[in-house]
Design an enzyme around this catalytic site. Structure first.
Site, short mmCIF file in Angstrom:
data_model
loop_
_atom_site.label_atom_id
_atom_site.label_comp_id
_atom_site.label_asym_id
_atom_site.label_seq_id
_atom_site.Cartn_x
_atom_site.Cartn_y
_atom_site.Cartn_z
N GLY A 76 0.89 -0.97 -0.04
CA GLY A 76 0.15 0.09 -0.05
C GLY A 76 0.79 1.22 -0.02
O GLY A 76 0.51 2.31 -0.62
N CYS A 77 1.93 1.16 0.61
CA CYS A 77 2.78 2.36 0.68
C CYS A 77 3.86 2.59 -0.52
O CYS A 77 3.82 3.81 -1.05
CB CYS A 77 3.77 2.15 1.65
N SER A 78 3.92 1.61 -1.20
CA SER A 78 4.67 1.85 -2.40
C SER A 78 3.63 1.89 -3.81
O SER A 78 4.31 2.47 -4.59
CB SER A 78 5.54 0.54 -2.76
#
Length: 186
Positions: A76-78
Protein backbone atom coordinates in the site's frame (compact mmCIF):
# COMPACT_ATOMS: atom_id res chain seq x y z
CA UNK A 1 3.86 12.40 36.92
CA UNK A 2 6.31 9.64 37.80
CA UNK A 3 4.59 6.88 39.76
CA UNK A 4 6.20 3.52 40.34
CA UNK A 5 4.09 0.59 39.22
CA UNK A 6 4.74 -1.37 42.44
CA UNK A 7 3.32 1.53 44.47
CA UNK A 8 0.16 1.50 42.38
CA UNK A 9 -0.19 -2.28 42.71
CA UNK A 10 0.34 -2.22 46.50
CA UNK A 11 -2.29 0.48 46.94
CA UNK A 12 -4.81 -1.68 45.08
CA UNK A 13 -4.30 -5.03 46.88
CA UNK A 14 -7.71 -6.45 47.66
CA UNK A 15 -9.46 -4.10 45.24
CA UNK A 16 -10.95 -5.16 41.91
CA UNK A 17 -8.47 -5.57 39.06
CA UNK A 18 -10.45 -3.00 37.05
CA UNK A 19 -9.57 -0.25 39.55
CA UNK A 20 -5.89 -1.14 39.26
CA UNK A 21 -6.08 -1.06 35.47
CA UNK A 22 -7.92 2.27 35.52
CA UNK A 23 -5.27 3.77 37.81
CA UNK A 24 -2.40 2.38 35.75
CA UNK A 25 -3.86 3.46 32.43
CA UNK A 26 -4.67 6.90 33.81
CA UNK A 27 -1.06 7.38 34.88
CA UNK A 28 0.49 6.15 31.65
CA UNK A 29 -1.94 7.35 29.01
CA UNK A 30 -0.71 9.44 26.14
CA UNK A 31 -2.98 11.58 24.05
CA UNK A 32 -2.84 11.37 20.29
CA UNK A 33 -1.58 14.46 18.53
CA UNK A 34 -4.35 16.88 17.62
CA UNK A 35 -4.84 20.07 15.63
CA UNK A 36 -3.16 22.93 17.48
CA UNK A 37 -0.35 20.80 18.95
CA UNK A 38 3.29 21.54 18.20
CA UNK A 39 5.35 18.99 16.33
CA UNK A 40 7.76 17.33 18.75
CA UNK A 41 11.48 18.03 18.75
CA UNK A 42 12.52 14.54 17.69
CA UNK A 43 15.58 13.44 15.73
CA UNK A 44 14.84 11.54 12.54
CA UNK A 45 17.41 10.31 10.03
CA UNK A 46 17.91 10.97 6.34
CA UNK A 47 19.96 8.58 4.16
CA UNK A 48 22.31 7.41 6.95
CA UNK A 49 22.53 7.26 10.77
CA UNK A 50 24.81 10.30 11.00
CA UNK A 51 22.46 12.66 9.13
CA UNK A 52 20.05 13.71 11.89
CA UNK A 53 17.06 15.91 11.10
CA UNK A 54 15.18 17.56 13.97
CA UNK A 55 11.51 17.60 13.03
CA UNK A 56 10.62 20.74 15.00
CA UNK A 57 13.52 22.66 13.43
CA UNK A 58 12.67 21.39 9.95
CA UNK A 59 9.05 22.58 10.29
CA UNK A 60 9.86 25.96 11.85
CA UNK A 61 8.78 28.95 9.77
CA UNK A 62 7.12 27.02 6.94
CA UNK A 63 4.17 24.88 5.94
CA UNK A 64 4.95 21.17 5.83
CA UNK A 65 3.08 18.02 5.00
CA UNK A 66 4.12 15.04 7.07
CA UNK A 67 2.78 11.58 6.38
CA UNK A 68 3.52 8.38 8.20
CA UNK A 69 3.40 4.90 6.75
CA UNK A 70 3.62 1.45 8.35
CA UNK A 71 6.64 0.39 6.31
CA UNK A 72 8.89 1.13 3.37
CA UNK A 73 8.48 -1.10 0.33
CA UNK A 74 5.15 -2.45 1.61
CA UNK A 75 2.40 -2.80 -1.01
CA UNK A 76 0.00 0.00 0.00
CA UNK A 77 2.84 2.37 0.79
CA UNK A 78 4.71 1.70 -2.48
CA UNK A 79 1.77 1.43 -4.86
CA UNK A 80 -0.48 4.19 -3.54
CA UNK A 81 0.55 6.31 -0.57
CA UNK A 82 4.07 7.54 -1.43
CA UNK A 83 3.46 7.69 -5.22
CA UNK A 84 0.49 10.00 -4.65
CA UNK A 85 2.65 12.52 -2.79
CA UNK A 86 5.48 12.23 -5.33
CA UNK A 87 3.11 12.91 -8.24
CA UNK A 88 1.39 15.84 -6.46
CA UNK A 89 4.57 17.36 -5.01
CA UNK A 90 4.91 20.18 -7.54
CA UNK A 91 1.24 21.12 -7.20
CA UNK A 92 1.42 21.09 -3.37
CA UNK A 93 4.59 23.16 -3.36
CA UNK A 94 2.97 25.74 -5.66
CA UNK A 95 0.30 26.06 -2.96
CA UNK A 96 2.90 27.09 -0.37
CA UNK A 97 4.13 23.78 1.03
CA UNK A 98 7.81 24.08 1.92
CA UNK A 99 8.48 20.40 2.63
CA UNK A 100 6.72 17.10 2.07
CA UNK A 101 8.02 14.51 4.50
CA UNK A 102 7.47 10.76 4.54
CA UNK A 103 8.29 8.99 7.83
CA UNK A 104 8.41 5.28 8.54
CA UNK A 105 9.73 3.04 11.31
CA UNK A 106 12.64 1.82 9.22
CA UNK A 107 16.36 2.49 9.15
CA UNK A 108 17.68 5.44 7.11
CA UNK A 109 19.31 3.20 4.49
CA UNK A 110 15.97 1.53 3.73
CA UNK A 111 14.20 4.89 3.54
CA UNK A 112 16.88 6.24 1.21
CA UNK A 113 16.65 3.21 -1.07
CA UNK A 114 12.85 3.40 -1.07
CA UNK A 115 12.98 7.08 -2.01
CA UNK A 116 15.28 6.28 -4.95
CA UNK A 117 13.02 3.42 -6.03
CA UNK A 118 10.01 5.78 -5.99
CA UNK A 119 11.76 8.77 -7.63
CA UNK A 120 11.06 10.90 -4.55
CA UNK A 121 14.29 12.93 -4.71
CA UNK A 122 13.58 16.66 -4.65
CA UNK A 123 9.88 16.01 -4.07
CA UNK A 124 9.42 14.07 -0.82
CA UNK A 125 11.97 13.86 1.99
CA UNK A 126 12.32 10.30 3.21
CA UNK A 127 12.99 10.32 6.96
CA UNK A 128 13.57 7.27 9.12
CA UNK A 129 12.14 6.84 12.61
CA UNK A 130 14.08 3.67 13.52
CA UNK A 131 13.04 3.48 17.18
CA UNK A 132 9.47 4.72 16.54
CA UNK A 133 10.26 7.83 18.63
CA UNK A 134 8.06 10.06 16.46
CA UNK A 135 5.26 7.51 16.17
CA UNK A 136 5.28 7.14 19.96
CA UNK A 137 5.59 10.90 20.51
CA UNK A 138 2.50 11.49 18.38
CA UNK A 139 0.76 8.47 19.94
CA UNK A 140 0.30 7.03 16.46
CA UNK A 141 1.73 3.54 16.87
CA UNK A 142 0.24 0.26 15.77
CA UNK A 143 1.53 -3.25 16.45
CA UNK A 144 1.99 -5.14 13.19
CA UNK A 145 3.79 -8.36 14.11
CA UNK A 146 4.61 -9.45 10.53
CA UNK A 147 6.43 -6.12 9.99
CA UNK A 148 8.44 -6.45 13.19
CA UNK A 149 6.08 -5.10 15.83
CA UNK A 150 5.67 -1.42 16.62
CA UNK A 151 5.07 0.63 13.49
CA UNK A 152 3.52 3.96 12.63
CA UNK A 153 -0.16 4.22 11.90
CA UNK A 154 -0.90 5.57 8.45
CA UNK A 155 -1.65 9.29 8.74
CA UNK A 156 -1.06 12.67 7.17
CA UNK A 157 -0.83 16.07 8.74
CA UNK A 158 -0.20 19.64 7.74
CA UNK A 159 1.78 21.88 10.08
CA UNK A 160 2.38 25.59 9.78
CA UNK A 161 5.35 26.99 11.67
CA UNK A 162 5.50 23.77 13.66
CA UNK A 163 1.79 23.70 14.69
CA UNK A 164 -0.54 21.00 13.40
CA UNK A 165 -3.35 22.54 11.36
CA UNK A 166 -4.76 19.36 9.79
CA UNK A 167 -4.64 15.73 10.85
CA UNK A 168 -5.98 12.65 9.10
CA UNK A 169 -5.44 9.25 10.74
CA UNK A 170 -6.64 6.15 8.98
CA UNK A 171 -9.49 4.65 11.04
CA UNK A 172 -7.85 1.22 11.23
CA UNK A 173 -4.32 2.66 11.32
CA UNK A 174 -3.25 1.08 8.05
CA UNK A 175 -5.93 1.70 5.40
CA UNK A 176 -5.73 4.01 2.42
CA UNK A 177 -8.59 6.47 2.56
CA UNK A 178 -8.19 9.78 4.39
CA UNK A 179 -4.38 10.20 4.49
CA UNK A 180 -3.71 10.22 0.74
CA UNK A 181 -2.24 13.21 -1.08
CA UNK A 182 -5.49 14.07 -2.81
CA UNK A 183 -7.18 14.49 0.61
CA UNK A 184 -4.86 17.34 1.70
CA UNK A 185 -6.72 20.66 1.71
CA UNK A 186 -4.48 23.72 1.61
Amino acid sequence: MNIHIHTIVRSHIGKPVSSLLQRFLHCTSVKMVKVGDSLPSIELYEDNPTNKVNLAELAAGKKVILFGVPGAFTPGCSKTHLPGYVSKADELKKQGVGEIICVSVNDPFVMGAWGKDQNASGKVRMLADPSAALAKGLDLTVDIAPLGGTRSKRYSLVAENGKVTQLQVEPDGTGLSCSLADKIKL
